[in-house]
Scaffold this active site. Structure first.
Site, PDB file in Angstrom:
ATOM      1  N   ASP A  12      -5.698   0.051  15.307  1.00 13.37           N
ATOM      2  CA  ASP A  12      -5.058  -1.211  15.701  1.00 13.37           C
ATOM      3  C   ASP A  12      -4.402  -1.092  17.071  1.00 13.37           C
ATOM      4  O   ASP A  12      -4.437  -2.035  17.869  1.00 13.37           O
ATOM      5  CB  ASP A  12      -4.006  -1.602  14.667  1.00 13.37           C
ATOM      6  CG  ASP A  12      -4.571  -1.644  13.260  1.00 13.37           C
ATOM      7  OD1 ASP A  12      -5.723  -2.083  13.097  1.00 13.37           O
ATOM      8  OD2 ASP A  12      -3.862  -1.217  12.330  1.00 13.37           O
ATOM      9  N   TYR A  56       0.844  -1.192   0.000  1.00 15.75           N
ATOM     10  CA  TYR A  56       0.000   0.000   0.000  1.00 15.75           C
ATOM     11  C   TYR A  56       0.878   1.240   0.000  1.00 15.75           C
ATOM     12  O   TYR A  56       1.931   1.283   0.640  1.00 15.75           O
ATOM     13  CB  TYR A  56      -1.022  -0.007   1.136  1.00 15.75           C
ATOM     14  CG  TYR A  56      -0.567   0.430   2.512  1.00 15.75           C
ATOM     15  CD1 TYR A  56      -0.722   1.748   2.928  1.00 15.75           C
ATOM     16  CD2 TYR A  56      -0.042  -0.488   3.424  1.00 15.75           C
ATOM     17  CE1 TYR A  56      -0.352   2.159   4.199  1.00 15.75           C
ATOM     18  CE2 TYR A  56       0.332  -0.097   4.697  1.00 15.75           C
ATOM     19  CZ  TYR A  56       0.176   1.227   5.071  1.00 15.75           C
ATOM     20  OH  TYR A  56       0.550   1.626   6.343  1.00 15.75           O
TER      21      TYR A  56
END
Length: 339
Positions: A280, A88
């Site tokens: 996260d 990414y």
């Protein structure tokens, strides 16, 4: 305590600082991914954290594995094979210019994994907790099936399961997400979400609350959490709140509902260095806090403080210790040294 997380570990390529893509001729190469980020957090807190995925045997795949080993994550259950590591590209936003994320993850090793690649009964031997996110089943029907098998095996072994809904519109439609996550959430004990994800995935929303306009209220939190818990029988529901003032400045807080109590954290005013992995780090902090026996209020305070610190750290991984998190959680939220 032993925790297993499962998902995709990706190569992250990002311009230096706040440059736009190819404004200069360098990209910083690091690794990250939702569930891997959680595993790193837990390893840094001293827990036995194991990450499961599939990665190629070539040098880039090995570098990805090594990025986890560096922080003490158990990589022994990673399946090796396939041809590529997902990528990414990240362009960090500044002021009124938002961040840009571009995926190049089609045909990655984990996306092409088969259910037969993973021996979940062996993986969950002696394990206390299993964590995955909605990003992983979004990679394909085969990943939905793999997640389902993982959840069934975890339940058979008496393992607690947490899931961050983490809806990604770039990966699947709302209808696809609703079908898959409705199936998978029947196995989940602790759900992590925000109001946007609850609406996008399950159509659950609070009345008189503008979820996209930054005008959220406590009653809206309570409503969404209770609807989620009632629908799936979750033991706990965590709802995070991010109010974006600009790309650099956010307000950050959360609520944890345990079926009886709605516990709200203090609010942090963040000046952001890197927001990727913020959710996260909240998940990692919450898992650690609950496994450590913290009560509902202390658990949400620890998780939010952990995430607040992550926003000050470059890269996906939250490189902080328990003592650093507890110091912030127990202070006034400013980060100033208390004398």
């Amino acid at each position: 305590m032993k925790v297993v997380t499962f998902g995709e570990l990706m190569l992250r390529l990002a311009p230096n600082g706040y440059y736009r893509f190819f404004q200069d001729d360098q990209l910083q190469a690091t690794f990250g991914g939702g569930e891997a980020n959680v595993a790193v957090s837990l390893a840094n807190y001293g827990m036995d954290a194991s990450f499961v995925t599939k990665l190629p045997t070539h040098a880039i795949g090995q570098a990805a594995v090594n990025s986890l080993r560096k922080y003490g994550v158990d990589t022994s259950k990673i399946v090796r094979g396939g041809d590529r590591v997902g990528i990414y590209f990240l362009e960090k936003g500044a002021s009124q210019r938002g961040s840009v994320c571009i995926y190049d993850r089609a045909h990655s090793a984990i996306q092409e994994a088969a259910p037969s690649d993973f021996d979940w009964d062996a993986i969950f031997e002696g394990v206390d907790w299993f964590h995955f996110t909605g990003i992983t089943p979004a990679l394909g029907e085969n990943l939905v099936e793999i997640c389902r098998e993982a959840c069934k095996a975890a339940k058979a072994h008496g393992v607690k399961i947490s899931c961050d809904l983490n809806y990604r519109g770039k990966l699947w439609t709302r209808d696809q997400a609703r079908a898959a996550m409705t199936d998978l959430c029947q196995y989940v004990d602790v759900c992590i979400s925000n109001e946007e994800d609850a609406k996008d995935v399950f159509g659950i929303e609070a009345e008189n609350t503008d979820i996209y306009g930054g005008k959220l209220n406590k009653e809206g939190y309570k409503s969404v959490a209770k609807q989620l818990a009632d629908k799936f029988g979750f033991e706990k529901v965590a709802i995070t709140l991010r109010t974006s003032i600009s790309a650099n400045d956010n307000d950050w807080a959360a609520m944890l509902y345990d079926g009886e109590n709605y516990c709200f954290s203090k609010e942090y005013h963040l000046h952001i260095v890197d927001r990727v992995g913020g959710g996260d780090s909240f998940g990692g902090g919450l898992i650690y806090a609950l496994l450590s026996g913290k009560n509902t209020q202390d658990a949400v305070e620890f998780a939010v403080a952990a995430s607040a610190l992550k926003h000050s750290i470059e890269g996906d991984y939250n490189l902080v210790t328990v003592s650093e998190v507890e110091k912030l959680a127990g202070g006034d939220g400013s980060g100033r040294v208390q004398r």
